[in-house]
Write a protein that holds these residues in place. Structure first.
Motif, PDB file in Angstrom:
ATOM      1  N   THR A 125       4.107   1.322  -4.339  1.00 52.73           N
ATOM      2  CA  THR A 125       4.340   2.470  -3.466  1.00 52.73           C
ATOM      3  C   THR A 125       3.125   2.680  -2.570  1.00 52.73           C
ATOM      4  O   THR A 125       1.995   2.597  -3.018  1.00 52.73           O
ATOM      5  CB  THR A 125       4.591   3.736  -4.299  1.00 52.73           C
ATOM      6  OG1 THR A 125       5.762   3.531  -5.076  1.00 52.73           O
ATOM      7  CG2 THR A 125       4.772   4.958  -3.425  1.00 52.73           C
ATOM      8  N   GLY A 126       3.400   2.969  -1.313  1.00 54.44           N
ATOM      9  CA  GLY A 126       2.333   3.183  -0.355  1.00 54.44           C
ATOM     10  C   GLY A 126       1.944   1.935   0.400  1.00 54.44           C
ATOM     11  O   GLY A 126       1.063   1.960   1.238  1.00 54.44           O
ATOM     12  N   THR A 127       2.612   0.818   0.093  1.00 53.46           N
ATOM     13  CA  THR A 127       2.361  -0.425   0.812  1.00 53.46           C
ATOM     14  C   THR A 127       3.594  -0.753   1.649  1.00 53.46           C
ATOM     15  O   THR A 127       4.589  -0.043   1.626  1.00 53.46           O
ATOM     16  CB  THR A 127       2.075  -1.600  -0.139  1.00 53.46           C
ATOM     17  OG1 THR A 127       3.293  -2.028  -0.755  1.00 53.46           O
ATOM     18  CG2 THR A 127       1.068  -1.207  -1.211  1.00 53.46           C
TER      19      THR A 127
ATOM     20  N   GLY B 234       3.361 -10.685  -1.981  1.00 52.29           N
ATOM     21  CA  GLY B 234       2.026 -11.231  -1.837  1.00 52.29           C
ATOM     22  C   GLY B 234       0.957 -10.161  -1.722  1.00 52.29           C
ATOM     23  O   GLY B 234      -0.199 -10.405  -2.022  1.00 52.29           O
ATOM     24  N   ILE B 235       1.337  -8.972  -1.275  1.00 53.85           N
ATOM     25  CA  ILE B 235       0.375  -7.876  -1.236  1.00 53.85           C
ATOM     26  C   ILE B 235       0.211  -7.353  -2.657  1.00 53.85           C
ATOM     27  O   ILE B 235       1.189  -7.117  -3.356  1.00 53.85           O
ATOM     28  CB  ILE B 235       0.831  -6.751  -0.289  1.00 53.85           C
ATOM     29  CG1 ILE B 235       0.829  -7.251   1.156  1.00 53.85           C
ATOM     30  CG2 ILE B 235      -0.073  -5.529  -0.444  1.00 53.85           C
ATOM     31  CD1 ILE B 235       1.320  -6.242   2.166  1.00 53.85           C
ATOM     32  N   GLN B 236      -1.028  -7.211  -3.080  1.00 58.83           N
ATOM     33  CA  GLN B 236      -1.323  -6.729  -4.424  1.00 58.83           C
ATOM     34  C   GLN B 236      -1.935  -5.343  -4.327  1.00 58.83           C
ATOM     35  O   GLN B 236      -2.750  -5.075  -3.451  1.00 58.83           O
ATOM     36  CB  GLN B 236      -2.282  -7.686  -5.118  1.00 58.83           C
ATOM     37  CG  GLN B 236      -1.679  -9.078  -5.282  1.00 58.83           C
ATOM     38  CD  GLN B 236      -2.727 -10.087  -5.683  1.00 58.83           C
ATOM     39  OE1 GLN B 236      -3.713 -10.264  -4.988  1.00 58.83           O
ATOM     40  NE2 GLN B 236      -2.517 -10.724  -6.818  1.00 58.83           N
ATOM     41  N   THR B 237      -1.539  -4.467  -5.253  1.00 60.71           N
ATOM     42  CA  THR B 237      -1.962  -3.067  -5.224  1.00 60.71           C
ATOM     43  C   THR B 237      -2.631  -2.669  -6.526  1.00 60.71           C
ATOM     44  O   THR B 237      -2.082  -2.921  -7.599  1.00 60.71           O
ATOM     45  CB  THR B 237      -0.743  -2.141  -5.018  1.00 60.71           C
ATOM     46  OG1 THR B 237      -0.004  -2.586  -3.898  1.00 60.71           O
ATOM     47  CG2 THR B 237      -1.175  -0.710  -4.817  1.00 60.71           C
ATOM     48  N   VAL B 238      -3.789  -2.036  -6.415  1.00 59.91           N
ATOM     49  CA  VAL B 238      -4.455  -1.438  -7.559  1.00 59.91           C
ATOM     50  C   VAL B 238      -4.529   0.061  -7.285  1.00 59.91           C
ATOM     51  O   VAL B 238      -4.990   0.474  -6.217  1.00 59.91           O
ATOM     52  CB  VAL B 238      -5.878  -2.017  -7.750  1.00 59.91           C
ATOM     53  CG1 VAL B 238      -6.615  -1.286  -8.858  1.00 59.91           C
ATOM     54  CG2 VAL B 238      -5.816  -3.505  -8.040  1.00 59.91           C
TER      55      VAL B 238
ATOM     56  N   ILE C 136      -5.388   4.016  -3.325  1.00 57.73           N
ATOM     57  CA  ILE C 136      -4.949   2.673  -3.696  1.00 57.73           C
ATOM     58  C   ILE C 136      -5.811   1.657  -2.962  1.00 57.73           C
ATOM     59  O   ILE C 136      -6.395   1.956  -1.921  1.00 57.73           O
ATOM     60  CB  ILE C 136      -3.453   2.431  -3.376  1.00 57.73           C
ATOM     61  CG1 ILE C 136      -3.158   2.669  -1.889  1.00 57.73           C
ATOM     62  CG2 ILE C 136      -2.576   3.301  -4.258  1.00 57.73           C
ATOM     63  CD1 ILE C 136      -1.705   2.388  -1.483  1.00 57.73           C
ATOM     64  N   MET C 137      -5.903   0.470  -3.543  1.00 49.87           N
ATOM     65  CA  MET C 137      -6.588  -0.627  -2.882  1.00 49.87           C
ATOM     66  C   MET C 137      -5.580  -1.768  -2.756  1.00 49.87           C
ATOM     67  O   MET C 137      -4.892  -2.106  -3.719  1.00 49.87           O
ATOM     68  CB  MET C 137      -7.815  -1.070  -3.670  1.00 49.87           C
ATOM     69  CG  MET C 137      -8.657  -2.079  -2.897  1.00 49.87           C
ATOM     70  SD  MET C 137     -10.241  -2.417  -3.692  1.00 49.87           S
ATOM     71  CE  MET C 137     -11.125  -0.935  -3.288  1.00 49.87           C
ATOM     72  N   LEU C 138      -5.479  -2.309  -1.551  1.00 48.08           N
ATOM     73  CA  LEU C 138      -4.539  -3.394  -1.276  1.00 48.08           C
ATOM     74  C   LEU C 138      -5.288  -4.679  -0.986  1.00 48.08           C
ATOM     75  O   LEU C 138      -6.296  -4.662  -0.279  1.00 48.08           O
ATOM     76  CB  LEU C 138      -3.675  -3.075  -0.050  1.00 48.08           C
ATOM     77  CG  LEU C 138      -3.002  -1.722   0.042  1.00 48.08           C
ATOM     78  CD1 LEU C 138      -2.244  -1.614   1.344  1.00 48.08           C
ATOM     79  CD2 LEU C 138      -2.093  -1.527  -1.134  1.00 48.08           C
ATOM     80  N   ARG C 139      -4.768  -5.768  -1.493  1.00 47.05           N
ATOM     81  CA  ARG C 139      -5.241  -7.097  -1.105  1.00 47.05           C
ATOM     82  C   ARG C 139      -4.084  -7.739  -0.350  1.00 47.05           C
ATOM     83  O   ARG C 139      -3.013  -7.977  -0.912  1.00 47.05           O
ATOM     84  CB  ARG C 139      -5.619  -7.940  -2.308  1.00 47.05           C
ATOM     85  CG  ARG C 139      -6.169  -9.307  -1.904  1.00 47.05           C
ATOM     86  CD  ARG C 139      -6.597 -10.102  -3.146  1.00 47.05           C
ATOM     87  NE  ARG C 139      -7.248 -11.321  -2.791  1.00 47.05           N
ATOM     88  CZ  ARG C 139      -6.612 -12.466  -2.499  1.00 47.05           C
ATOM     89  NH1 ARG C 139      -5.290 -12.517  -2.528  1.00 47.05           N
ATOM     90  NH2 ARG C 139      -7.277 -13.543  -2.176  1.00 47.05           N
TER      91      ARG C 139
ATOM     92  N   VAL D  86      -8.073  -3.431   1.758  1.00 45.82           N
ATOM     93  CA  VAL D  86      -8.072  -2.119   2.400  1.00 45.82           C
ATOM     94  C   VAL D  86      -7.919  -1.061   1.315  1.00 45.82           C
ATOM     95  O   VAL D  86      -7.096  -1.207   0.405  1.00 45.82           O
ATOM     96  CB  VAL D  86      -6.894  -2.000   3.402  1.00 45.82           C
ATOM     97  CG1 VAL D  86      -6.873  -0.637   4.047  1.00 45.82           C
ATOM     98  CG2 VAL D  86      -6.973  -3.084   4.460  1.00 45.82           C
ATOM     99  N   GLN D  87      -8.713  -0.004   1.416  1.00 49.20           N
ATOM    100  CA  GLN D  87      -8.592   1.130   0.506  1.00 49.20           C
ATOM    101  C   GLN D  87      -7.953   2.278   1.267  1.00 49.20           C
ATOM    102  O   GLN D  87      -8.405   2.637   2.350  1.00 49.20           O
ATOM    103  CB  GLN D  87      -9.968   1.538  -0.009  1.00 49.20           C
ATOM    104  CG  GLN D  87      -9.924   2.692  -0.980  1.00 49.20           C
ATOM    105  CD  GLN D  87     -11.294   2.971  -1.560  1.00 49.20           C
ATOM    106  OE1 GLN D  87     -11.896   2.100  -2.149  1.00 49.20           O
ATOM    107  NE2 GLN D  87     -11.764   4.181  -1.372  1.00 49.20           N
ATOM    108  N   ILE D  88      -6.870   2.834   0.713  1.00 50.17           N
ATOM    109  CA  ILE D  88      -6.104   3.886   1.381  1.00 50.17           C
ATOM    110  C   ILE D  88      -6.046   5.121   0.482  1.00 50.17           C
ATOM    111  O   ILE D  88      -5.761   5.014  -0.714  1.00 50.17           O
ATOM    112  CB  ILE D  88      -4.674   3.405   1.692  1.00 50.17           C
ATOM    113  CG1 ILE D  88      -4.708   2.199   2.627  1.00 50.17           C
ATOM    114  CG2 ILE D  88      -3.840   4.541   2.291  1.00 50.17           C
ATOM    115  CD1 ILE D  88      -3.363   1.534   2.835  1.00 50.17           C
ATOM    116  N   THR D  89      -6.278   6.284   1.085  1.00 51.61           N
ATOM    117  CA  THR D  89      -6.174   7.557   0.370  1.00 51.61           C
ATOM    118  C   THR D  89      -5.171   8.443   1.097  1.00 51.61           C
ATOM    119  O   THR D  89      -5.174   8.514   2.333  1.00 51.61           O
ATOM    120  CB  THR D  89      -7.543   8.264   0.302  1.00 51.61           C
ATOM    121  OG1 THR D  89      -8.441   7.430  -0.447  1.00 51.61           O
ATOM    122  CG2 THR D  89      -7.432   9.621  -0.365  1.00 51.61           C
TER     123      THR D  89
END
Length: 168
Positions: free
Chosen positions: A51-53, A58-62, A76-79, A145-148
């Motif tokens: 969620t939020g991507t 292939g996009i990974q979310t932490v 969240i941080m996306l690669r 990318v880090q998203i808030t």
């Protein structure tokens, strides 16, 4: 290159991600304290396009803090892999982001326009205003990318045919 360290610090960072279990979540929630060095992120265990991507494979979310599915502050941080193009889309929540690694090309508008992309190197900051269409692209290297934002978050593609979450 992402250096992989012990999974324990990552579990604390991503405690709200279901795949890491409730024990880490309780520990992070109980103290409210969290410190993570760049070497402690392990995207190999990350959720896939959460969620939020953009929903692109292939996009990974932490999840670092909060829950993008629920109300309240989240980070969240996306690669994002190399050679990834993200079609114009919106999010219901107002978001801010920082480029951590790689060259992130982002633009605003209802259609993908490569001339409107602005290359943002590491340390750059940008906004994703609620309901404002934006699009992005990576080049030869992965981007982190880090998203808030303040959830709940979500995603709506301007052209539903561009939505990778829907079967073609």
């Amino acid at each position: 290159m992402i250096v992989r360290a012990s999974i324990r610090p990552l579990m604390l960072a991503a405690g709200l991600a279901a795949s890491f279990g409730h024990a880490a979540q309780a520990q992070a929630d109980k103290t409210g304290e969290l410190r993570i060095a760049p070497t402690e992120f392990d995207f190999s265990s990350a959720a896939r396009a959460g969620t939020g991507t953009s929903g692109i494979g292939g996009i990974q979310t932490v999840v670092l803090k909060g829950d993008p599915n629920g109300p309240g502050l989240y980070t969240i941080m996306l690669r994002v892999p190399p050679h990834t193009r993200i079609a114009p889309h919106t999010h219901p929540d107002d978001r801010v982001a920082t480029v951590v690694r790689g060259l992130w090309n982002i633009g605003y508008g209802d259609r993908f326009d490569s001339t409107a992309l602005k290359p943002l190197p590491p340390g750059s900051f940008y906004t994703e205003p609620a309901g404002r269409a934006h699009f992005a692209e990576t080049g030869e290297t992965p981007v982190i990318v880090q998203i808030t934002g303040v959830g709940p978050s979500g995603l709506t593609y301007i052209d539903a045919a561009d939505d990778p979450r829907k079967a073609k």
